[in-house]
Design a protein around this motif. Structure first.
Motif, PDB file in Angstrom:
ATOM      1  N   LYS A  74      -8.163  -5.071  -1.467  1.00  0.00           N
ATOM      2  CA  LYS A  74      -7.393  -3.861  -1.163  1.00  0.00           C
ATOM      3  C   LYS A  74      -6.588  -3.988   0.134  1.00  0.00           C
ATOM      4  N   ASP A  77      -1.425  -7.017  -0.443  1.00  0.00           N
ATOM      5  CA  ASP A  77      -0.610  -6.953  -1.652  1.00  0.00           C
ATOM      6  C   ASP A  77      -0.409  -8.406  -2.035  1.00  0.00           C
ATOM      7  N   THR A  84      -1.426  -3.928   2.745  1.00  0.00           N
ATOM      8  CA  THR A  84      -1.358  -2.670   2.001  1.00  0.00           C
ATOM      9  C   THR A  84      -1.525  -1.507   2.980  1.00  0.00           C
ATOM     10  N   LYS A  85      -1.528  -0.311   2.465  1.00  0.00           N
ATOM     11  CA  LYS A  85      -1.762   0.869   3.315  1.00  0.00           C
ATOM     12  C   LYS A  85      -3.096   0.738   4.045  1.00  0.00           C
ATOM     13  N   LEU A  86      -4.127   0.299   3.327  1.00  0.00           N
ATOM     14  CA  LEU A  86      -5.440   0.108   3.943  1.00  0.00           C
ATOM     15  C   LEU A  86      -5.391  -0.997   5.002  1.00  0.00           C
ATOM     16  N   LEU A  88      -2.841  -1.889   6.749  1.00  0.00           N
ATOM     17  CA  LEU A  88      -2.106  -1.356   7.907  1.00  0.00           C
ATOM     18  C   LEU A  88      -2.971  -0.399   8.727  1.00  0.00           C
ATOM     19  N   GLU A  89      -3.855   0.338   8.063  1.00  0.00           N
ATOM     20  CA  GLU A  89      -4.790   1.213   8.785  1.00  0.00           C
ATOM     21  C   GLU A  89      -5.663   0.392   9.731  1.00  0.00           C
ATOM     22  N   GLU A  92      -3.716  -0.789  12.662  1.00  0.00           N
ATOM     23  CA  GLU A  92      -3.538   0.301  13.628  1.00  0.00           C
ATOM     24  C   GLU A  92      -4.798   0.484  14.475  1.00  0.00           C
TER      25      GLU A  92
END
Length: 105
Positions: A74, A77, A84-86, A88-89, A92
């Protein structure tokens, strides 16, 4: 076009040792699942800032997280080799360490 994975890094004794230390440190538990009060066995150690983009961070403890196979998949990509969004979390969450590392270089 996908990037080539540096397989020699993943066979290096330093990486093998760091990977095992991370898994042991995290009690072989997926740190992403743990955020949601789930327990899953971690078998992968993920580079939060991808090794292919930042090889100098390859062995930095703050840039590594123990994950189960599902969470590891997850984070990436797999088609375009981007976070992915996860993923990138997690980047951050480690942005302060990332900025501090490059500021002091």
């Amino acid at each position: 076009m996908s990037r080539k994975r540096n397989t020699s890094f993943y066979k290096d004794k330093k990486w093998i040792s760091r990977r095992l230390k991370m898994l042991k440190h995290d009690s072989y538990e997926c740190q992403n699942c743990k955020r949601f009060y789930r327990t899953r066995e971690a078998k992968a150690v993920h580079h939060i800032y991808f090794y292919e983009d930042y090889p100098e961070l390859g062995l930095m403890k703050w840039n590594l997280v123990s994950l189960c196979e599902g969470c590891h998949n997850k984070m990436h990509d797999r088609i375009n080799d981007k976070a992915t969004k996860l993923g990138l979390e997690w980047q951050e969450k480690r942005a302060e360490e990332f900025e501090l590392y490059f500021k002091n270089k």
